[in-house]
Scaffold this motif. Structure first.
Motif, PDB file in Angstrom:
ATOM      1  N   PHE A  94     -22.238  14.605  34.591  1.00  0.00           N
ATOM      2  CA  PHE A  94     -20.861  15.056  34.680  1.00  0.00           C
ATOM      3  C   PHE A  94     -20.864  16.575  34.593  1.00  0.00           C
ATOM      4  N   VAL A  95     -19.924  17.210  35.261  1.00  0.00           N
ATOM      5  CA  VAL A  95     -19.816  18.664  35.280  1.00  0.00           C
ATOM      6  C   VAL A  95     -18.358  19.040  35.065  1.00  0.00           C
ATOM      7  N   GLY A  96     -18.129  20.258  34.588  1.00  0.00           N
ATOM      8  CA  GLY A  96     -16.757  20.689  34.397  1.00  0.00           C
ATOM      9  C   GLY A  96     -16.654  22.162  34.083  1.00  0.00           C
ATOM     10  N   THR A  97     -15.447  22.679  34.256  1.00  0.00           N
ATOM     11  CA  THR A  97     -15.129  24.058  33.906  1.00  0.00           C
ATOM     12  C   THR A  97     -13.797  24.075  33.176  1.00  0.00           C
ATOM     13  N   TRP A  98     -13.574  25.154  32.422  1.00  0.00           N
ATOM     14  CA  TRP A  98     -12.296  25.350  31.742  1.00  0.00           C
ATOM     15  C   TRP A  98     -11.974  26.830  31.787  1.00  0.00           C
ATOM     16  N   MET A  99     -10.692  27.134  32.035  1.00  0.00           N
ATOM     17  CA  MET A  99     -10.218  28.512  31.933  1.00  0.00           C
ATOM     18  C   MET A  99      -8.820  28.488  31.344  1.00  0.00           C
ATOM     19  N   MET A 135      -5.256  32.913  28.307  1.00  0.00           N
ATOM     20  CA  MET A 135      -5.368  33.786  27.146  1.00  0.00           C
ATOM     21  C   MET A 135      -6.710  34.506  27.052  1.00  0.00           C
ATOM     22  N   MET A 136      -7.621  34.270  28.027  1.00  0.00           N
ATOM     23  CA  MET A 136      -8.939  34.914  27.945  1.00  0.00           C
ATOM     24  C   MET A 136      -9.530  35.140  29.328  1.00  0.00           C
ATOM     25  N   THR A 137     -10.594  35.933  29.376  1.00  0.00           N
ATOM     26  CA  THR A 137     -11.251  36.255  30.650  1.00  0.00           C
ATOM     27  C   THR A 137     -12.490  35.400  30.896  1.00  0.00           C
ATOM     28  N   GLU A 138     -12.866  34.598  29.941  1.00  0.00           N
ATOM     29  CA  GLU A 138     -14.084  33.780  30.021  1.00  0.00           C
ATOM     30  C   GLU A 138     -13.845  32.513  30.848  1.00  0.00           C
ATOM     31  N   LEU A 139     -14.782  32.176  31.737  1.00  0.00           N
ATOM     32  CA  LEU A 139     -14.802  30.875  32.407  1.00  0.00           C
ATOM     33  C   LEU A 139     -15.846  30.037  31.680  1.00  0.00           C
ATOM     34  N   TRP A 140     -15.437  28.889  31.159  1.00  0.00           N
ATOM     35  CA  TRP A 140     -16.330  28.011  30.418  1.00  0.00           C
ATOM     36  C   TRP A 140     -16.922  27.013  31.412  1.00  0.00           C
ATOM     37  N   VAL A 141     -18.237  26.921  31.465  1.00  0.00           N
ATOM     38  CA  VAL A 141     -18.927  25.988  32.352  1.00  0.00           C
ATOM     39  C   VAL A 141     -19.675  24.997  31.467  1.00  0.00           C
ATOM     40  N   CYS A 163      -7.087  19.140  35.598  1.00  0.00           N
ATOM     41  CA  CYS A 163      -6.115  19.008  34.519  1.00  0.00           C
ATOM     42  C   CYS A 163      -5.438  20.370  34.338  1.00  0.00           C
ATOM     43  N   LEU A 164      -4.143  20.427  34.623  1.00  0.00           N
ATOM     44  CA  LEU A 164      -3.385  21.665  34.486  1.00  0.00           C
ATOM     45  C   LEU A 164      -2.442  21.517  33.303  1.00  0.00           C
ATOM     46  N   GLY A 165      -2.707  22.292  32.254  1.00  0.00           N
ATOM     47  CA  GLY A 165      -1.935  22.165  31.028  1.00  0.00           C
ATOM     48  C   GLY A 165      -1.213  23.439  30.664  1.00  0.00           C
TER      49      GLY A 165
END
Length: 160
Positions: free
Chosen positions: A79-84, A87-93, A52-54
């Motif tokens: 289910f697995v996923g990531t978000w980046m 606006m930030m340097t954190e990768l959410w897993v 998903c590219l928003g």
């Protein structure tokens, strides 16, 4: 490597594929909701994943880009996923569960505390409300253990 036949969970993720508009609401400094607009394109990455590219407006101005990936791991049966986000340097897993209804993903993650000090637990909930409508509600866990919603977004399909 042996090709694994896509499961029902993989096929379910394909419901996200398409173009979407997004309207999000967040409490502003005066306590009234601020409303932001955005758009998202969701593409299949093979038969197992969606990306998903928003893009959307940010509080305080400017535009951000966000990338969410969702999949299903047949080995762990999760289910697995990531978000980046730009606006930030954190990768959410995320650690993700799908509710028995089959239409709700609850995505748990630990990330930077909004106060800027330490980390906090977050819970993002995606609910499919039909073929062309879904919501995302983001919550943060407070020191008292209670979950507080801080953002709600409504996605409406504009095309496939």
């Amino acid at each position: 490597m042996e090709m694994i036949e896509p499961t029902e969970e993989h096929r379910w993720l394909q419901k996200f594929v398409g173009d979407w508009t997004m309207e999000s609401r967040m409490p502003g400094p005066d306590g009234k909701d601020e409303v932001f607009q955005g758009r998202e394109t969701v593409k299949a990455v093979g038969p197992y994943w969606v990306q998903c590219l928003g893009t959307g407006e940010m509080p305080g101005g400017g535009e951000a880009t966000m990338v969410l990936t969702l999949g299903y791991n047949v080995r762990t049966k999760r289910f697995v996923g990531t978000w980046m986000g730009s606006m930030m340097t954190e990768l959410w897993v995320y650690d993700i569960t799908r509710e028995a209804s089959g239409n709700v993903l609850t995505m748990a993650v630990e990330g930077p505390n909004m106060s800027g000090d330490g980390t906090a637990l977050y819970r993002d909930v995606i609910e499919l409300k039909g073929n062309d409508l879904r919501t995302l509600t983001s919550h943060v866990q407070g020191p008292d253990g209670n979950w507080t919603p801080f953002m709600m977004a409504t996605y409406t399909r504009t095309g496939t």
